[in-house]
Design an enzyme around this catalytic site. Structure first.
Site, PDB file in Angstrom:
ATOM      1  CB  SER A 223      -3.069  -1.183  -6.755  1.00  0.00           C
ATOM      2  OG  SER A 223      -3.275  -2.454  -6.189  1.00  0.00           O
ATOM      3  N   GLY A 224      -1.935  -0.946  -3.565  1.00  0.00           N
ATOM      4  CA  GLY A 224      -0.857  -1.328  -2.658  1.00  0.00           C
ATOM      5  C   GLY A 224      -0.269  -0.164  -1.881  1.00  0.00           C
TER       6      GLY A 224
ATOM      7  N   GLY B 125      -1.776   1.551   0.383  1.00  0.00           N
ATOM      8  CA  GLY B 125      -2.195   1.445   1.776  1.00  0.00           C
ATOM      9  C   GLY B 125      -3.545   2.076   2.084  1.00  0.00           C
TER      10      GLY B 125
ATOM     11  CB  SER C 133     -10.361   7.924  -7.205  1.00  0.00           C
ATOM     12  OG  SER C 133      -9.756   7.983  -5.941  1.00  0.00           O
TER      13      SER C 133
HETATM   14  N1  LIG Z   1       2.309   3.006   6.397  1.00  0.00           N
HETATM   15  C1  LIG Z   1       1.584   2.083   5.777  1.00  0.00           C
HETATM   16  N2  LIG Z   1       0.282   2.328   5.540  1.00  0.00           N
HETATM   17  C2  LIG Z   1      -0.479   1.402   4.898  1.00  0.00           C
HETATM   18  N3  LIG Z   1      -0.038   0.211   4.484  1.00  0.00           N
HETATM   19  C3  LIG Z   1       1.256  -0.091   4.712  1.00  0.00           C
HETATM   20  C4  LIG Z   1       2.118   0.836   5.349  1.00  0.00           C
HETATM   21  N4  LIG Z   1       3.330   0.274   5.434  1.00  0.00           N
HETATM   22  C5  LIG Z   1       3.228  -0.938   4.862  1.00  0.00           C
HETATM   23  N5  LIG Z   1       1.991  -1.178   4.432  1.00  0.00           N
HETATM   24  C6  LIG Z   1       1.534  -2.411   3.752  1.00  0.00           C
HETATM   25  O1  LIG Z   1       1.194  -2.089   2.411  1.00  0.00           O
HETATM   26  C7  LIG Z   1       0.090  -2.876   1.979  1.00  0.00           C
HETATM   27  C8  LIG Z   1      -1.031  -1.949   1.534  1.00  0.00           C
HETATM   28  O2  LIG Z   1      -2.096  -2.721   1.033  1.00  0.00           O
HETATM   29  P1  LIG Z   1      -3.571  -2.157   0.911  1.00  0.00           P
HETATM   30  O3  LIG Z   1      -3.947  -1.430   2.149  1.00  0.00           O
HETATM   31  O4  LIG Z   1      -4.426  -3.306   0.483  1.00  0.00           O
HETATM   32  O5  LIG Z   1      -3.401  -1.119  -0.288  1.00  0.00           O
HETATM   33  P2  LIG Z   1      -4.522  -0.471  -1.211  1.00  0.00           P
HETATM   34  O6  LIG Z   1      -5.843  -0.604  -0.522  1.00  0.00           O
HETATM   35  O7  LIG Z   1      -4.076   0.943  -1.379  1.00  0.00           O
HETATM   36  O8  LIG Z   1      -4.464  -1.237  -2.503  1.00  0.00           O
HETATM   37  C9  LIG Z   1      -0.326  -3.763   3.134  1.00  0.00           C
HETATM   38  O9  LIG Z   1       0.279  -5.022   2.980  1.00  0.00           O
HETATM   39  C10 LIG Z   1       0.271  -3.009   4.340  1.00  0.00           C
HETATM   40  O10 LIG Z   1       0.571  -3.877   5.410  1.00  0.00           O
END
Ligand SMILES: Nc1ncnc2c1ncn2[C@@H]1O[C@H](COP(=O)(O)OP(=O)(O)O)[C@@H](O)[C@H]1O
Ligand SMILES: [Mg+2]
Length: 219
Positions: A34-35, A37, A106
């Site tokens: 989670s988090g 990206g 997953s």
């Molecule tokens: N290279 C990167 N790729 C994706 N997200 C990034 C990246 N660098 C920083 N972030 C930040 O990380 C966070 C990822 O969140 P999210 O996409 O919701 O994650 P997930 O869907 O995996 O839970 C966002 O706040 C995004 O702006």
């Protein structure tokens, strides 16, 4: 499964649906903490593909838990069912000729293997969205890690539930080292190098259909 079920073959085939769209269907399966990206990168890839004229659809774990999977918890057994359904829906969408982007934590290898086995080899592209737990926790875009550390969210991946890293993902993206834009470009390069983006020929879309669509749009 009941013994009384029979598979009914369709008159319109998967390859006919795909060639109508001038594209090669595939599933980009985004996995990671989670988090990490997954949603961010999958959204950018989808937008890029869409703007280039491809027919695609993003299935996002969070959104699917609002609908099809809203009866499921985060127990190990329900996580397995969550991914099984996500895999089956991804397959239906790919069978309809689409490029599917599926973004689900997953966390278990066996589940990802189960999904991979639903597809012909070239069609399943595992995308490991990789960032260290500390980075994901620092980002905490939905405030979930804070709650998990307080014991408010049981079975949280990375905290008190395992994440099993992919052993041989087709694409490995370090989102702590690269920007979202760079990660998106890496996915696009993979698709181009592996023949998935070769078919698009917008000039061959029948003019009559284009005209009909444009005139409908103006109504
Ligand atoms: N290279 C990167 N790729 C994706 N997200 C990034 C990246 N660098 C920083 N972030 C930040 O990380 C966070 C990822 O969140 P999210 O996409 O919701 O994650 P997930 O869907 O995996 O839970 C966002 O706040 C995004 O702006
Ligand atoms: Mg997400």
């Amino acid at each position: 499964m009941s013994n009384n079920l029979t598979w009914h073959d369709h008159r319109v085939t998967k390859s006919q649906r795909a060639s109508q769209k001038f594209q090669t269907p595939c599933v980009l399966w985004f996995t990671g903490l989670s988090g990490a990206g997954k949603s961010t990168v999958a959204n950018m890839v989808e937008q890029q593909l869409f703007q280039a004229g491809y027919h695609c659809f993003l299935l996002d774990g969070d959104n699917m838990r609002h609908g099809l999977n809203k009866d499921l918890s985060f127990s190990d057994a329900d996580r397995v069912e969550n991914i099984r359904r996500a895999g089956e829906v991804s397959k239906l969408f790919a069978d309809s000729g689409l490029i599917v982007l599926s973004a689900f934590i997953s966390p278990f290898r066996s589940d990802r293997r189960m999904v991979r086995q639903l597809f012909p080899e070239q069609e399943f592209v595992e995308v490991f969205i990789d960032a260290p737990l500390e980075v994901c926790e620092e980002r905490d875009p939905k405030g979930l890690y804070v709650k998990a550390r307080q014991g408010l969210i049981p079975n949280f991946t990375g905290i008190d539930s395992d994440y099993e890293t992919p052993e041989k993902p087709e694409i490995h993206l370090r989102t702590d080292l690269h920007t979202p834009e760079q990660c998106m470009q890496q996915v696009m390069s993979y698709l181009a190098e592996n023949g998935i983006l070769k078919d698009i020929r917008p000039d061959q879309i029948p003019v009559t259909r284009k005209e009909a669509f444009v005139s409908n749009d103006q109504n």
